[in-house]
Scaffold this motif. Structure first.
Motif, PDB file in Angstrom:
ATOM      1  N   ARG A 134       0.680  -1.233  -0.353  1.00  0.00           N
ATOM      2  CA  ARG A 134      -0.033   0.215  -0.154  1.00  0.00           C
ATOM      3  C   ARG A 134       0.589   1.244   0.152  1.00  0.00           C
ATOM      4  O   ARG A 134       0.264   2.579  -0.326  1.00  0.00           O
ATOM      5  N   VAL A 135       2.063   1.136   1.009  1.00  0.00           N
ATOM      6  CA  VAL A 135       3.249   2.366   0.461  1.00  0.00           C
ATOM      7  C   VAL A 135       4.344   1.956   0.022  1.00  0.00           C
ATOM      8  O   VAL A 135       4.192   2.855  -1.080  1.00  0.00           O
ATOM      9  N   ARG A 136       4.699   1.314  -0.536  1.00  0.00           N
ATOM     10  CA  ARG A 136       5.975   1.115  -1.005  1.00  0.00           C
ATOM     11  C   ARG A 136       5.693   1.213  -2.649  1.00  0.00           C
ATOM     12  O   ARG A 136       6.590   0.896  -3.155  1.00  0.00           O
ATOM     13  N   GLY A 137       4.139  -0.430  -2.129  1.00  0.00           N
ATOM     14  CA  GLY A 137       3.674  -0.442  -4.524  1.00  0.00           C
ATOM     15  C   GLY A 137       4.442  -1.323  -4.838  1.00  0.00           C
ATOM     16  O   GLY A 137       5.084  -1.797  -6.276  1.00  0.00           O
ATOM     17  N   VAL A 138       4.680  -2.382  -4.215  1.00  0.00           N
ATOM     18  CA  VAL A 138       6.079  -3.843  -4.371  1.00  0.00           C
ATOM     19  C   VAL A 138       4.327  -4.244  -5.352  1.00  0.00           C
ATOM     20  O   VAL A 138       3.234  -4.291  -4.557  1.00  0.00           O
ATOM     21  N   ARG A 139       5.318  -5.103  -5.939  1.00  0.00           N
ATOM     22  CA  ARG A 139       3.836  -6.225  -6.852  1.00  0.00           C
ATOM     23  C   ARG A 139       2.753  -7.190  -5.885  1.00  0.00           C
ATOM     24  O   ARG A 139       3.592  -7.588  -4.458  1.00  0.00           O
ATOM     25  N   PRO A 140       1.711  -7.351  -6.312  1.00  0.00           N
ATOM     26  CA  PRO A 140       0.469  -7.864  -5.044  1.00  0.00           C
ATOM     27  C   PRO A 140       1.100  -9.814  -5.451  1.00  0.00           C
ATOM     28  O   PRO A 140       1.268  -9.970  -5.877  1.00  0.00           O
ATOM     29  N   GLY A 141       1.298 -10.585  -4.465  1.00  0.00           N
ATOM     30  CA  GLY A 141       1.764 -11.558  -3.295  1.00  0.00           C
ATOM     31  C   GLY A 141       2.789 -11.492  -3.310  1.00  0.00           C
ATOM     32  O   GLY A 141       3.679 -12.731  -4.056  1.00  0.00           O
ATOM     33  N   ALA A 142       4.351 -10.589  -3.897  1.00  0.00           N
ATOM     34  CA  ALA A 142       5.440 -10.922  -4.265  1.00  0.00           C
ATOM     35  C   ALA A 142       6.197 -10.231  -3.157  1.00  0.00           C
ATOM     36  O   ALA A 142       7.270 -10.189  -2.820  1.00  0.00           O
ATOM     37  N   ALA A 143       5.768  -9.767  -1.972  1.00  0.00           N
ATOM     38  CA  ALA A 143       5.968  -9.380  -0.889  1.00  0.00           C
ATOM     39  C   ALA A 143       7.337  -9.898  -0.246  1.00  0.00           C
ATOM     40  O   ALA A 143       6.906 -11.347   0.231  1.00  0.00           O
ATOM     41  N   ARG A 144       8.180  -9.827   0.150  1.00  0.00           N
ATOM     42  CA  ARG A 144       9.674 -10.819   0.793  1.00  0.00           C
ATOM     43  C   ARG A 144       9.896  -9.851   1.947  1.00  0.00           C
ATOM     44  O   ARG A 144      10.403  -9.109   1.679  1.00  0.00           O
ATOM     45  N   ILE A 145      10.169 -10.929   3.560  1.00  0.00           N
ATOM     46  CA  ILE A 145      10.947 -10.551   4.592  1.00  0.00           C
ATOM     47  C   ILE A 145      12.353 -11.124   4.500  1.00  0.00           C
ATOM     48  O   ILE A 145      12.215 -12.239   4.375  1.00  0.00           O
ATOM     49  N   VAL A 146      13.723  -9.947   5.040  1.00  0.00           N
ATOM     50  CA  VAL A 146      14.901 -10.851   5.298  1.00  0.00           C
ATOM     51  C   VAL A 146      14.831 -11.759   6.263  1.00  0.00           C
ATOM     52  O   VAL A 146      14.475 -10.287   7.383  1.00  0.00           O
ATOM     53  N   VAL A 147      14.803 -13.052   7.234  1.00  0.00           N
ATOM     54  CA  VAL A 147      15.535 -13.044   8.393  1.00  0.00           C
ATOM     55  C   VAL A 147      17.054 -13.300   8.551  1.00  0.00           C
ATOM     56  O   VAL A 147      17.478 -13.943   7.693  1.00  0.00           O
ATOM     57  N   ALA A 148      17.209 -13.835  10.160  1.00  0.00           N
ATOM     58  CA  ALA A 148      18.162 -13.950  10.305  1.00  0.00           C
ATOM     59  C   ALA A 148      18.362 -15.894  10.781  1.00  0.00           C
ATOM     60  O   ALA A 148      17.389 -16.131  10.670  1.00  0.00           O
ATOM     61  N   GLY A 149      19.427 -16.691   9.949  1.00  0.00           N
ATOM     62  CA  GLY A 149      19.634 -18.124  10.678  1.00  0.00           C
ATOM     63  C   GLY A 149      19.825 -18.271  12.335  1.00  0.00           C
ATOM     64  O   GLY A 149      20.363 -16.948  12.922  1.00  0.00           O
ATOM     65  N   GLY A 150      18.879 -19.179  12.922  1.00  0.00           N
ATOM     66  CA  GLY A 150      19.189 -18.841  14.413  1.00  0.00           C
ATOM     67  C   GLY A 150      18.213 -18.597  14.462  1.00  0.00           C
ATOM     68  O   GLY A 150      18.151 -18.688  15.977  1.00  0.00           O
ATOM     69  N   ASN A 151      17.247 -18.035  14.099  1.00  0.00           N
ATOM     70  CA  ASN A 151      16.505 -17.059  14.447  1.00  0.00           C
ATOM     71  C   ASN A 151      14.950 -18.175  15.855  1.00  0.00           C
ATOM     72  O   ASN A 151      14.636 -19.630  15.263  1.00  0.00           O
ATOM     73  N   LEU A 194      18.384  -8.356  -0.317  1.00  0.00           N
ATOM     74  CA  LEU A 194      17.999  -7.129  -0.562  1.00  0.00           C
ATOM     75  C   LEU A 194      17.168  -7.066  -1.629  1.00  0.00           C
ATOM     76  O   LEU A 194      18.357  -6.897  -3.040  1.00  0.00           O
ATOM     77  N   THR A 195      16.145  -6.737  -2.089  1.00  0.00           N
ATOM     78  CA  THR A 195      15.980  -7.493  -3.315  1.00  0.00           C
ATOM     79  C   THR A 195      14.622  -5.925  -3.782  1.00  0.00           C
ATOM     80  O   THR A 195      14.089  -5.682  -2.794  1.00  0.00           O
ATOM     81  N   GLU A 196      14.035  -5.518  -4.538  1.00  0.00           N
ATOM     82  CA  GLU A 196      12.710  -3.833  -4.836  1.00  0.00           C
ATOM     83  C   GLU A 196      11.729  -5.093  -3.780  1.00  0.00           C
ATOM     84  O   GLU A 196      10.604  -3.962  -3.869  1.00  0.00           O
ATOM     85  N   ASP A 197      11.612  -6.253  -4.132  1.00  0.00           N
ATOM     86  CA  ASP A 197      10.446  -6.857  -3.361  1.00  0.00           C
ATOM     87  C   ASP A 197      10.062  -7.334  -1.860  1.00  0.00           C
ATOM     88  O   ASP A 197       9.497  -7.708  -1.182  1.00  0.00           O
ATOM     89  N   THR A 198      11.677  -7.013  -1.066  1.00  0.00           N
ATOM     90  CA  THR A 198      11.692  -6.607   0.396  1.00  0.00           C
ATOM     91  C   THR A 198      10.814  -6.136   1.032  1.00  0.00           C
ATOM     92  O   THR A 198      11.719  -4.326   0.436  1.00  0.00           O
ATOM     93  N   VAL A 199       9.960  -5.688   1.764  1.00  0.00           N
ATOM     94  CA  VAL A 199       9.357  -4.977   3.013  1.00  0.00           C
ATOM     95  C   VAL A 199       9.915  -5.269   3.827  1.00  0.00           C
ATOM     96  O   VAL A 199       9.772  -3.834   4.473  1.00  0.00           O
ATOM     97  N   ALA A 200      10.611  -6.620   4.365  1.00  0.00           N
ATOM     98  CA  ALA A 200      11.175  -6.159   5.280  1.00  0.00           C
ATOM     99  C   ALA A 200      12.362  -6.675   6.540  1.00  0.00           C
ATOM    100  O   ALA A 200      12.693  -7.778   5.733  1.00  0.00           O
ATOM    101  N   VAL A 201      13.527  -6.368   7.616  1.00  0.00           N
ATOM    102  CA  VAL A 201      13.502  -6.886   7.962  1.00  0.00           C
ATOM    103  C   VAL A 201      13.637  -7.489   8.916  1.00  0.00           C
ATOM    104  O   VAL A 201      13.194  -6.348   9.783  1.00  0.00           O
ATOM    105  N   LEU A 202      13.807  -8.523   9.714  1.00  0.00           N
ATOM    106  CA  LEU A 202      13.111  -9.060  11.087  1.00  0.00           C
ATOM    107  C   LEU A 202      14.751  -9.973  12.021  1.00  0.00           C
ATOM    108  O   LEU A 202      14.552 -10.629  11.348  1.00  0.00           O
ATOM    109  N   LEU A 203      14.570  -9.230  12.369  1.00  0.00           N
ATOM    110  CA  LEU A 203      15.355  -9.400  13.899  1.00  0.00           C
ATOM    111  C   LEU A 203      15.189  -9.191  15.155  1.00  0.00           C
ATOM    112  O   LEU A 203      15.046  -8.973  15.479  1.00  0.00           O
ATOM    113  N   GLU A 204      15.933 -10.699  15.845  1.00  0.00           N
ATOM    114  CA  GLU A 204      15.853 -10.653  17.176  1.00  0.00           C
ATOM    115  C   GLU A 204      17.663  -9.801  17.494  1.00  0.00           C
ATOM    116  O   GLU A 204      18.783  -9.930  16.563  1.00  0.00           O
TER     117      GLU A 204
END
Length: 412
Positions: A134-151, A194-204
């Motif tokens: 809704r804000v970034r304009g990422v293609r519908p259904g394409a959003a991706r989130i980067v996470v960390a190993g060991g999470n 990180l790509t044009e479809d990355t919407v967030a990075v989720l980390l501890e």
């Protein structure tokens, strides 16, 4: 009186009876130590046979303020006499004040209340995706989130979809798509993901379940720089590390980093009841529309009353300072214990790796319990130590001394 139990078998008295009943009617998704607790005050708990233990786990930070903190118990009792639940179809008189207090405590703009930590993480994922579309304009259904190993962010189906722990994943698929996992602490790998479809990075900010893994110096600040540069949300999971545990209200504050969203839980309910929240930027949380997300119990008056009392306890900064000071002392003493191959810590929170020649983490925890201290292992060789923030200097010394005696006893 300290415990003398030999293990899971041969237990007698009320402890043995209770465990037998649990084995008959419970499920095997936990492997608790053979201790049956019935009472707690401050940093101490008592089992059904009258044995006392120093609680060095504090409910994985849910009991940051100890057992039955009088301020929290009083807040709950007082609210029980008036109103406990309305559902979010209506306003209640306790929630707005709680939201204001939590926003002010964390330096954020908006608060989305939920119940459990996993619910908070699921909520943050939904918000991040909606913001991306809704804000970034990422293609519908394409959003991706980067996470960390060991999470570790919970055990719901979506969350275990991006775990690399086989115990969390095996036989629970098919899994939710849309996540890219990179090594924890590796900012270059994160940047490459990180790509044009990355919407967030989720980390501890510090990985708790993994064994209190502290990232390299400057890592979180570099992640913040990368996400800001690419217009990607930074979501910090502070369910275990936040609300005083690491020596600050938010663990990420120690790195000078401000996230876009934070997930909070555990200590937010003061060990009285489950309370969680997503807090952060109003323009991000504001993407939710009526009917798109909710919770029957999220933001209920009882939870709000206890949460407000928690904010009051943290508002003075005294508990955060205690975590820093006592944590510094504990860390120095732990580093000198033979039988440990590594000591990692943040505030009053430690992961200590046991030399395999001494035994497993589980064996150390069983022997600690025999000697009157409760802790819990993770990933085989690591013992986690996170006593309540109300613990005294003498109790911290008792914890370290008991661990030292345990390691000496088990050493070949």
């Amino acid at each position: 009186m300290t415990a003398t139990f030999p293990g899971r078998t041969g237990l007698s008295g009320r402890t043995g009876d209770a465990i037998a009943l649990a084995d008959r009617f419970g499920t095997a998704n936990y492997a608790p130590l053979p201790v049956v607790l019935s009472e707690g005050t401050g940093a101490w708990v008592t089992d059904v046979d009258g044995r006392r233990y120093l609680d060095a786990l504090a409910g994985y930070s849910a009991l940051n303020f100890g057992h039955r903190h009088p301020v929290l118990v009083e807040a709950a009792h007082r609210q029980l006499e008036s109103l406990t639940l309305t559902a979010r179809a209506f306003h209640n008189d306790r929630l707005p004040g709680f939201q204001q207090q939590l926003a002010e405590l964390t330096g954020t703009e908006a608060v989305l209340p939920m119940n459990t930590g996993a619910e908070a993480v699921e909520s943050a994922i939904k918000v991040a995706r909606a913001w991306g579309y809704r804000v970034r304009g990422v293609r519908p259904g394409a959003a991706r989130i980067v996470v960390a190993g060991g999470n570790f962010h919970g055990r719901t189906t979506t969350v275990v979809s991006f775990s690399d722990d086989p115990d969390a994943r095996t036989d629970f698929g098919p899994f939710t798509p849309g996540f890219d996992r990179v090594p924890y602490g590796d900012a270059a790998a994160l940047a490459a993901a990180l790509t044009e479809d990355t919407v967030a990075v989720l980390l501890e900010p510090v990985q708790g379940e993994a064994g209190v893994i502290v990232p390299p110096e400057g890592y979180l600040a570099e992640v913040r720089r990368l996400t800001a540069e690419r217009d990607v949300l930074l979501v910090c999971d502070e369910i275990q590390s936040g609300l005083g545990r690491a020596g600050a209200t938010l663990c990420s504050d120690l790195s000078g980093v401000r996230a876009d969203l934070y997930t909070l839980g555990k200590a937010l309910g003061g060990g009285v009841l489950p309370v969680s929240a997503v807090v952060g930027r109003r323009d991000v949380l504001g993407v939710l529309r009526p009917g798109e997300h909710g919770s029957t119990f999220g933001g209920n008056p009882l939870a709000a009353a206890v949460g407000s009392a928690v904010c009051g306890l943290l508002g003075t900064g005294e508990l955060q300072a205690a975590a820093r000071d006592l944590g510094r002392r504990a860390g120095e003493r732990l580093a000198g214990l033979p039988g440990l191959t590594a000591v990692r810590g943040a505030g009053l929170w430690f992961g200590v790796d046991v030399d395999p020649a001494v035994g497993t983490g589980r064996e150390v925890c069983v022997e600690l319990a025999r000697r009157g201290v409760l802790a819990k292992e993770t990933h085989g060789s690591t013992v986690r130590l996170s006593p309540p923030l109300v613990v005294t200097r003498e109790e911290v010394d008792l914890l370290v001394d008991t661990l030292g005696a345990t390691l000496e006893h088990l050493a070949p």
